[in-house]
Motif scaffolding. Sequence first.
Motif, PDB file in Angstrom:
ATOM      1  N   LYS A 217       0.834  -1.204   0.000  1.00 57.68           N
ATOM      2  CA  LYS A 217       0.000   0.000   0.000  1.00 57.68           C
ATOM      3  C   LYS A 217       0.870   1.257   0.000  1.00 57.68           C
ATOM      4  CE  LYS A 217      -4.220  -1.631   2.342  1.00 57.68           C
ATOM      5  NZ  LYS A 217      -5.232  -0.900   1.538  1.00 57.68           N
ATOM      6  N   ALA A 218       1.947   1.237   0.785  1.00 56.70           N
ATOM      7  CA  ALA A 218       2.831   2.403   0.853  1.00 56.70           C
ATOM      8  C   ALA A 218       3.515   2.647  -0.481  1.00 56.70           C
ATOM      9  CB  ALA A 218       3.859   2.216   1.956  1.00 56.70           C
ATOM     10  N   LYS A 219       4.013   1.594  -1.121  1.00 53.08           N
ATOM     11  CA  LYS A 219       4.701   1.745  -2.407  1.00 53.08           C
ATOM     12  C   LYS A 219       3.761   2.248  -3.491  1.00 53.08           C
ATOM     13  CE  LYS A 219       8.465  -1.620  -1.872  1.00 53.08           C
ATOM     14  NZ  LYS A 219       9.042  -2.901  -2.388  1.00 53.08           N
TER      15      LYS A 219
ATOM     16  N   ARG B   8       4.757   7.978   3.113  1.00 52.59           N
ATOM     17  CA  ARG B   8       3.889   6.950   2.532  1.00 52.59           C
ATOM     18  C   ARG B   8       3.451   5.953   3.605  1.00 52.59           C
ATOM     19  NH1 ARG B   8       7.585   5.935  -2.878  1.00 52.59           N
ATOM     20  NH2 ARG B   8       6.190   6.940  -4.401  1.00 52.59           N
ATOM     21  N   LEU B   9       4.412   5.507   4.395  1.00 52.86           N
ATOM     22  CA  LEU B   9       4.087   4.559   5.466  1.00 52.86           C
ATOM     23  C   LEU B   9       3.131   5.191   6.472  1.00 52.86           C
ATOM     24  CD1 LEU B   9       4.523   1.866   6.942  1.00 52.86           C
ATOM     25  CD2 LEU B   9       6.575   2.860   7.998  1.00 52.86           C
TER      26      LEU B   9
ATOM     27  N   LEU C 205      11.248  -0.885   2.015  1.00 50.75           N
ATOM     28  CA  LEU C 205      10.680   0.460   1.889  1.00 50.75           C
ATOM     29  C   LEU C 205      11.741   1.546   2.016  1.00 50.75           C
ATOM     30  CD1 LEU C 205       7.826   1.470   1.333  1.00 50.75           C
ATOM     31  CD2 LEU C 205       7.511   1.770   3.795  1.00 50.75           C
ATOM     32  N   GLY C 206      12.858   1.217   2.688  1.00 45.48           N
ATOM     33  CA  GLY C 206      13.964   2.159   2.759  1.00 45.48           C
ATOM     34  C   GLY C 206      13.858   3.204   3.844  1.00 45.48           C
ATOM     35  N   CYS C 207      13.170   2.860   4.961  1.00 42.91           N
ATOM     36  CA  CYS C 207      13.097   3.804   6.074  1.00 42.91           C
ATOM     37  C   CYS C 207      12.789   3.049   7.358  1.00 42.91           C
ATOM     38  CB  CYS C 207      12.031   4.871   5.844  1.00 42.91           C
ATOM     39  SG  CYS C 207      10.331   4.226   5.868  1.00 42.91           S
ATOM     40  N   ALA C 208      13.045   3.702   8.483  1.00 44.81           N
ATOM     41  CA  ALA C 208      12.659   3.184   9.797  1.00 44.81           C
ATOM     42  C   ALA C 208      11.468   4.003  10.298  1.00 44.81           C
ATOM     43  CB  ALA C 208      13.831   3.288  10.770  1.00 44.81           C
TER      44      ALA C 208
END
Length: 466
Positions: free
Chosen positions: A211-213, A248-249, A277-280
């Motif tokens: 969903k975030a992507k 996005r997340l 996703l590339g993030c914390a």
Amino acid sequence: MKKKIRFAVMFGNRGFFPGELVASAREEMSKAIIDAGYEPVLMDSALTHFGAVETLEEAELFSAFVKKEAVDGLIICMPNFSDESAAARACHDLNIPIFIQAYPDVAGEMDFDHRRDAFCGKLSMMDVMCQYQIPFTIDSPHVIHPDNPGFTEQLHDFAGVCRVVSGMRRCTLGALGARTTPFKTVRYDEIALQKVGITVETFDLSEVIAKAKALDAGAPEVSKMIEQLKEFTDCSSAPQDSLIQMARLGVVIQEYIDVYKLDVVAIRCWSELEIQLGCAPCALIGLFGERGIPIACELDVCNAVIMHALALASDGPSTLMDWNNNYGDEPDSCIIFHCGPTPKSLLTDSGHMIEHPMFKKSFGPGCGWGPVEGRLKPGDITYASCKTEDGELVAYFGDAEIEDREVEKEFFGVYGVVTIENLQEKLLFFGRNAFRHHMGLSSGHVAKILREAFTTYLGYTCVNLP
């Protein structure tokens, strides 16, 4: 805007006591409740004798009134030795927290026209309430006048109890992902939670990530979330691409909260979010916590539950911390820490976003932006934790203080130096009784509120710490 707590007030009486005592109590109790910041809800005084509840008919009338008003709690005000049978009849199926207050007698005013005998009457009131198995809250001193500053503190504590009871009886928790595979310490029993009114809705993390992507980087809701992150903490060092992924997340988390009416969330925070996703999610977790939706990282569902209770009790944000390091050779002090998922009102300042050094080392640079570095605000705190065991929810809690002390500047994340009496004995207790390395934290001393709500009204098992 926070909801104002509404207290219904039932005034007791016995026929041979002067009615003026009830009349003055209505004025004094109403003023005390209003001055404390709450709303008094009083039945029309013309509907019963002196506006009090003394007969069974008056009890039924008052009970119907309280149910119609849908109040948060009930105060039984005893201006004299009030009729306990009528009170029990009025309260027997209300299913809300009940606080019993009794007026003191005054030296020099013990004649028949002024003597109250509420000191004795409160004992009878509590006796009959116990016989009817009606839970109730009491405090010390045994008798207290509404204009006493100590009564204001009692009202604040009772308001906290009402918030916790109402918020925990019908609570929905969203579990985003499975528990982090190596962390067997965060196992939990859904059925044990459901028994006490806590519903867990589980969601596949792959769906969250997909969903975030799928969200457009320029979508208005994504841009708005980026601005909220920048208002929450200093993001000046973070790459724009990382902020977009976090946003996005955040939009997706908010969607789950809205669609499933979630009160609290637990999330599997590593390592899929960083790799795929590339993030914390640390800053997002703090941001949502500041808004009033506690989120526990590492899918610690049980401590998400306790974070929600702490937020309700303190009427402010809560966070999740690790019992993490000793503090030199001081046996009653230690360092509590987490990567940075902390609401900013619990910090000395808004902090600044960094790249998580553990994820950078494990998965390469660029995938771990999100933690917020900062220091917990010195002052009073309450710490708490819970687990599910043998079909029950089991909790501990205690009051402590964050000291105004710093550690080495190379220490990353959010930290605080906490001082707790008998800390070493407590650590032994945690280990022997399988309590995890996490704990929830909120500002202020609210352990008393949690114990009252958990044991008197909610049916949780509470253990006493050494």
